[in-house]
Design a protein around this motif. Structure first.
Motif, short mmCIF file in Angstrom:
data_model
loop_
_atom_site.label_atom_id
_atom_site.label_comp_id
_atom_site.label_asym_id
_atom_site.label_seq_id
_atom_site.Cartn_x
_atom_site.Cartn_y
_atom_site.Cartn_z
N SER A 46 0.85 -1.20 0.00
CA SER A 46 0.00 0.00 0.00
C SER A 46 0.88 1.24 0.00
CB SER A 46 -0.91 0.00 1.22
OG SER A 46 -0.16 -0.05 2.42
N VAL A 47 0.47 2.24 -0.76
CA VAL A 47 1.23 3.49 -0.85
C VAL A 47 0.31 4.67 -0.61
CG1 VAL A 47 2.93 2.50 -2.44
CG2 VAL A 47 0.93 3.69 -3.35
N ALA A 48 0.88 5.74 -0.09
CA ALA A 48 0.18 7.01 0.08
C ALA A 48 1.10 8.11 -0.42
CB ALA A 48 -0.19 7.24 1.54
N LEU A 49 0.67 8.82 -1.45
CA LEU A 49 1.47 9.88 -2.07
C LEU A 49 0.85 11.21 -1.68
CD1 LEU A 49 1.79 8.25 -5.62
CD2 LEU A 49 3.13 7.81 -3.55
N LEU B 123 4.13 2.40 2.47
CA LEU B 123 5.10 3.36 1.94
C LEU B 123 4.41 4.68 1.71
CD1 LEU B 123 7.90 4.06 0.83
CD2 LEU B 123 7.16 3.20 -1.40
N THR B 124 4.88 5.71 2.39
CA THR B 124 4.33 7.06 2.25
C THR B 124 5.40 7.95 1.65
OG1 THR B 124 2.88 6.77 4.16
CG2 THR B 124 3.32 9.02 3.46
N ASP C 109 7.36 2.69 6.06
CA ASP C 109 8.32 3.79 6.07
C ASP C 109 7.74 5.01 5.37
OD1 ASP C 109 11.10 2.60 7.01
OD2 ASP C 109 10.18 1.10 5.70
N ILE C 110 8.27 6.16 5.76
CA ILE C 110 7.94 7.44 5.13
C ILE C 110 9.21 7.97 4.46
CG2 ILE C 110 7.25 9.83 5.55
CD1 ILE C 110 5.68 8.81 7.98
N VAL C 111 9.08 8.44 3.23
CA VAL C 111 10.20 9.08 2.52
C VAL C 111 9.80 10.52 2.25
CG1 VAL C 111 11.65 9.07 0.46
CG2 VAL C 111 10.90 6.89 1.47
N THR D 291 -3.85 7.28 -2.73
CA THR D 291 -3.57 5.97 -2.14
C THR D 291 -3.81 4.87 -3.17
OG1 THR D 291 -5.84 5.79 -1.29
CG2 THR D 291 -4.18 6.76 0.17
N GLY D 292 -3.14 3.76 -2.98
CA GLY D 292 -3.30 2.64 -3.89
C GLY D 292 -2.35 1.52 -3.51
#
Length: 486
Positions: free
Chosen positions: A217-220, A254-255, A287-289, A450-451
């Motif tokens: 899962s990702v959050a941009l 992953l953000t 993790d957050i980048v 998100t996706g």
């Protein structure tokens, strides 16, 4: 077709500029990919009508000015509106920049008329080779600016996108210019275009890379912080609170936050704030980048920093933007008229390991770096996901943002890897390994995309060889074009 062109040279030059301006419609956000062969057919027809190398030079210059003044005039917005440069200096500077870019089609026009062969096929091959070579040279000369290379017009849904994993963007430039030139012999051109389209469609069905592991899962995050407020101390706390609230409301493995989301040095961020972000990332064992500044002694870097369950890691931008991130020798006087914060960054190492975050190997790149495909492939085959952190707020509501997303689509195509884009004002997007935009946020809005994204393994031919196949194709076309020089 040639008999219908204007007889007088000034009229033909005006037509060349108009055709060049029309070429911008082939790229995002218009994406009239099918128009590209016709545009470069028009340029080729005008060169054939030119009566001397001097007239070929002027025809190329007129075409280039029309093309770049309409396509990258957003440079003026960056210098004047957000850089604070007075209009009387920003205007000529932007015009000069576009003129320098127009020197490449100008040189192509001059060389073509100097060495023009007698046979039509040789003429078409020479024309296409010169234009594609110009796109390639633009990618490295004076640190490089390959924006609006012809091949970028052929991202999906163009069937020619299937050639990208083989030849890259500059190989596509050669194919588009060649097919356009051949359109002057309608039956020949239509046949070649049909063969290329069918072949490209077939190549689109080839899975050059394979999914690796389970999706994550990702959050941009798209903060939409106004550029004029981004570096103001009074807005700093509001920026910190906004990003923390958006992260808290959208948990993900992953953000990603944009470039310089926190426009201070890493050690200037409050320790309790960093601990809070780390705790938010740990909710999903992720993790957050985020983009921030890092420094070592007198050197400081435009960096992406990871924070969460994985050890802290740093990627520092290697390919810097002239005038925006470093001052070329002798141009300090020019920068004195612009108000561009942190315009003397140091370069990060050319080769940096992918970030090991969220159980994945993620190749980070910052803003302008994803314009250079031969640099993106340095992280392959280890990296399974590409991630771009950008802040294109410098260019306002211009063509720069959709054009930049189209460039990211080409990088995904070339490498067979998904590309994640976290930007300040747009275009925040998830791009699939086939170059299609799976999802995107509206520009100039605050939001979170998100996706689920799946890493890919393996290598495309471009991922292994970079620009070399395109260079070989261009050289072959050049040799064949000059085989029977007039």
């Amino acid at each position: 077709m040639l008999t219908r062109l204007p007889e007088r040279s000034p009229a033909r030059l005006a037509l060349a500029a108009l055709i060049g301006a029309t070429g911008v419609l082939c790229f995002a956000p218009f994406e009239l990919f099918w128009l590209a062969p016709a545009v470069w057919a028009g340029f080729f027809a005008l060169l054939l009508r030119a009566e001397s190398p001097r007239e070929g030079l002027l025809t190329g210059l007129a075409f280039g000015l029309g093309f770049f003044l309409c396509g990258v005039s957003w440079v003026y917005v960056s210098l004047s509106v957000f850089g604070g440069m007075p209009w009387w200096l920003a205007g000529p500077a932007a015009f000069l920049f576009c003129t320098v870019m127009a020197l490449f089609p100008m040189a192509a026009g001059w060389v073509f008329k100097c060495w023009q062969p007698a046979g039509f096929w040789q003429q078409a091959l020479l024309f296409a080779a010169l234009l594609a070579a110009g796109d390639w040279v633009r990618s490295w000369l004076f640190t490089g600016f390959p924006w609006l290379a012809i091949g970028y017009s052929q991202t999906p849904p163009s069937p020619l996108a299937g050639f990208a994993p083989l030849l890259g963007v500059f190989g596509l430039s050669a194919l588009v210019a060649l097919s356009g030139a051949l359109l002057l012999r309608w039956r020949v051109g239509a046949t070649v275009l049909a063969v290329l389209a069918v072949s490209g469609f077939g190549l689109c069905q080839v899975a050059w890379t394979a999914p690796l592991g389970a999706p994550i899962s990702v959050a941009l995050i798209q903060g939409n912080i106004p550029q004029e407020m981004k570096f103001r101390p009074e807005a700093f706390v509001r920026t910190l609170n906004l990003y923390r609230e958006l992260i808290e409301a959208n948990p993900a493995q992953l953000t990603l936050l944009p470039e310089t989301a926190f426009p201070v040095f890493l050690d200037q961020l409050p320790e309790d704030y960093l601990n809070a972000l780390k705790a938010l990332a740990s909710r999903q064992n992720g993790d957050i980048v985020f983009g921030t500044l890092t420094g070592e002694g007198e050197a400081y870097y435009n960096s992406a920093v990871s924070l969460g369950t994985s050890p802290l890691q740093v990627y520092s931008k290697s390919h810097l933007v002239p005038y925006g991130e470093f001052i070329p020798p002798g141009f300090a006087w020019f920068m004195a008229y612009a108000n561009i914060p942190a315009s003397s960054f140091s370069r990060g190492p050319e080769r940096q390991a992918p970030l090991a975050v969220a159980g994945q190997q993620v190749a980070a790149n910052i803003c302008y770096e994803d314009v250079f495909g031969n640099e993106i492939v340095r992280a392959l085959p280890e990296a399974g996901i590409l991630a771009n952190l950008s802040n294109t707020a410098w260019f306002g509501r211009s063509l720069a943002q959709p054009q930049h997303l189209q460039i990211a689509q080409m990088r995904a195509l070339e490498t067979g890897r998904p590309m994640l884009r976290a930007t300040n004002t747009g275009m925040t997007a998830i791009v699939g390994p086939d170059g299609t935009v799976r999802a995107a946020l509206p520009p100039f809005t605050t939001g979170v995309l998100t996706g689920n994204v799946q890493a890919h393994t393996g290598a495309t031919p471009y991922g292994r060889l970079g620009d070399w196949p395109a260079i070989a194709l261009i050289m072959l076309m050049l040799l064949l074009g000059l085989a029977r020089k007039r």
